[in-house]
Design an enzyme around this catalytic site. Sequence first.
Site, PDB file in Angstrom:
ATOM      1  N   ASP A 327       0.900  -1.143  -0.146  1.00  0.00           N
ATOM      2  CA  ASP A 327      -0.125   0.030   0.111  1.00  0.00           C
ATOM      3  C   ASP A 327       0.825   1.438   0.011  1.00  0.00           C
ATOM      4  OD1 ASP A 327      -1.942  -1.784   0.566  1.00  0.00           O
ATOM      5  OD2 ASP A 327      -1.759  -1.544   2.686  1.00  0.00           O
ATOM      6  N   GLU A 500     -11.586  -0.311  -3.121  1.00  0.00           N
ATOM      7  CA  GLU A 500     -10.872   0.359  -1.772  1.00  0.00           C
ATOM      8  C   GLU A 500      -9.467   1.192  -2.069  1.00  0.00           C
ATOM      9  OE1 GLU A 500      -9.461  -3.074   0.590  1.00  0.00           O
ATOM     10  OE2 GLU A 500      -8.584  -3.998  -1.087  1.00  0.00           O
TER      11      GLU A 500
END
Length: 738
Positions: A327, A500
């Site tokens: 991420d 997301e």
Amino acid sequence: MKRILTALAVLLACSGGLKAQPAGGFGGFQMPKVDVHFSQKYADVDYAGDDQIYHKMDIYLPRMQKDYYPVVVHIYGSAWYSNNSKGMADLGTIVNALLDAGYAVVTPNHRSSADAKFPAQIHDIKAVIRYIRANAGVYHLDPSFIATSGFSSGGHLSSLAATSFGVDELEGEVGGYTRFSSRVDAACDWSGPVDLNYMSCGAAEDTWNHAPEEAVMGFPFKGNEERFKALNATTYIDPSDPPVVIFHGTEDNVVPNCQGSHFYELLDKAGIRTELYLVEGGGHGMNMYSEKTLRSMTNFLDKVRVEKGGTFVTGTNPVITGLFSADPSAHVFNGRLYLYPSHDIPTVNWQRDQPWFCMSDYHVFSTDDLTHWTDHGNIVDQKDVPWGNPTANSMWAPDCVEKDGKYYFYFPNAPARGRGFGFGIGVAVSDTPYGPFTIDEDTVKGTGGIDPCAFKDDDGTVYLIWSGMGLRGGKLKDNMKEIDGEGVRLDEAFPKGQTEGPFLFKRNGKYYLTYPWVREQGGTECLAYGMSDNPLGPYEFKGVFMDESPTKCWTNHHSFVEFKGQWYLFYHHNDFSPDFDKNRSVRVDKVSFNEDGTIVPVIPTWRGVGYFQASDELNVDRYSEIEGATVDYLDQYNYFAGWKTIFAKPGDKVRFNEVDFGRKAPKKVQLRVKVEKGAVLRISTVGGKRDMDVAVGPTNGEWAVAEAPFKPKVTDMNDVTVELVSGAAEVDWVSFPK
Ligand code: FUB
């Protein structure tokens, strides 16, 4: 003073021969039976490869669960008389304090003065450091921080290791890892004799009995004072030495405490960071190990470690090695690129009998050139979040933004009991991009969910976007802790499928809302985006800019950043964990845009974006192009060791793009290879026009570095191709040394 050392020498000499003593020696005055606070112990690791007791060491990992630990090599004291006291190396005091503070501790044996004369003892310690660096992954050690520590003669060796890096005569050739650096990042000196020519503390008459140092040097002190200087840690001090913390008892009747203050003064004068603790009433080991002194040691190491950060070089993909990362949010602050990823660790909290995401803290990384990286260490830990569950391991995707000279780090986390359900989003504030960060008492009001992305517009307004029942966002109030009004839904016009990990950026006046998207039911995540004229939409869907991971990593999560005139896409796959896709690794590739502003889809590469000189180790398994050859892990038990290229049949080849040969053509080529019967490898440069065939003999089942003169006159930027002409070979790397 002198009588104690001499008596000890006699005692050890009588105890059954110095060649292979039973565990003994000074060991810091403690009982042999000690409850050592470890979670795992690797005993009798042979760091020199000769199976001698004096070349064995024990490695202890802390009880605190981490995937990699910073390391301290702690050396026992024995007036250099013992070759096997690792079992009594201050285990109950210094070693336990280090383990409790999260350091892995390595306790080596080393040759005694009866086994070999100086510099054999420091050669051994340097071999220990190199061994750790070379085998860090195997033992869960973090090679970006290796410190030494030692008591008495161990303090001497610890200090000498710190000051003598690169002194040829003291480096030695012990062990199989002489190519690795023996540099240490910090040193602790407990009551060490560091200047044997100053044992009388500058008194006009030298009344000192030099028995132990005469034993280790092999000749008398008197008349050889100059030669004895080789033994002194003080002799080699120079401004590039690492920080040193010194502890010495005011009542030390074995090594006078002027040794500590003298060392401190010399280090300080050379501009080296140093701290001196003269322990009131402390003897030689006795009364030295209070909670206060031990904490001073670990605090010192923590400070040095956090300030230094780890530095590492990776110009290929994955970018971060040695620990898992995911991420990635990349930003340029003050001209330097900072990367804020999640930090995956092997699963602790299984869910429904499945290993699952496990993330307990965050590291920040930075770079100037996308090749040399600094790990600034742990910036936020779950145990320090006032509103969070300290054991949930749910510190998912974060982001960071600068506003008015302060840095705001946003992160999701599971709330503590009674503080809500699901995920909250917290904020931590710092004066620098890399901390220290102060974590706010509460979650950011008006948010709830995961994967915060903080975006600062040209007018200074900061927006926070997150994922919580769809992608949502809102303007942050000036306090940066509250959404101004209601958050709005941003993805309503996007095609269905789970979304997301939003990342918002602006280019040429257009806003890009980019996100991981499961486009097919039962599928994995690709990366998609929409464009708008406003940060909070409405967004028009524009398509996919990266397909699903070829290795089926279920998640992907990314960021875009413009750095030195080039746009980059950071994202993640699970390269170092092929069998478990929740232990991921950050990658980066270049990205470009079409005339109308849409994103040109990015194809993941192994080569990545880093800059390489011909003299670097070129891991050609991170190829730009491959034909016939295959790639596999170097070590099936430690994927962080990287990859190798397997050349099985003539014509198999790989090309590694953009290698800088500089202005002076190299004269030789080196290849790290494993060859069974013999092979010829063709090295081509200048678009294949400059060839050179290198014959490599069998390497007896081991990895070996083969070297040959390199005749082609190659300068400037070139691609390097390696092709098998005959035989078969495995190649780790290729290099053209200066
Ligand atoms: O890293 C945990 C979660 O996986 C992130 O929050 C998501 O974006 C996905 O990458």
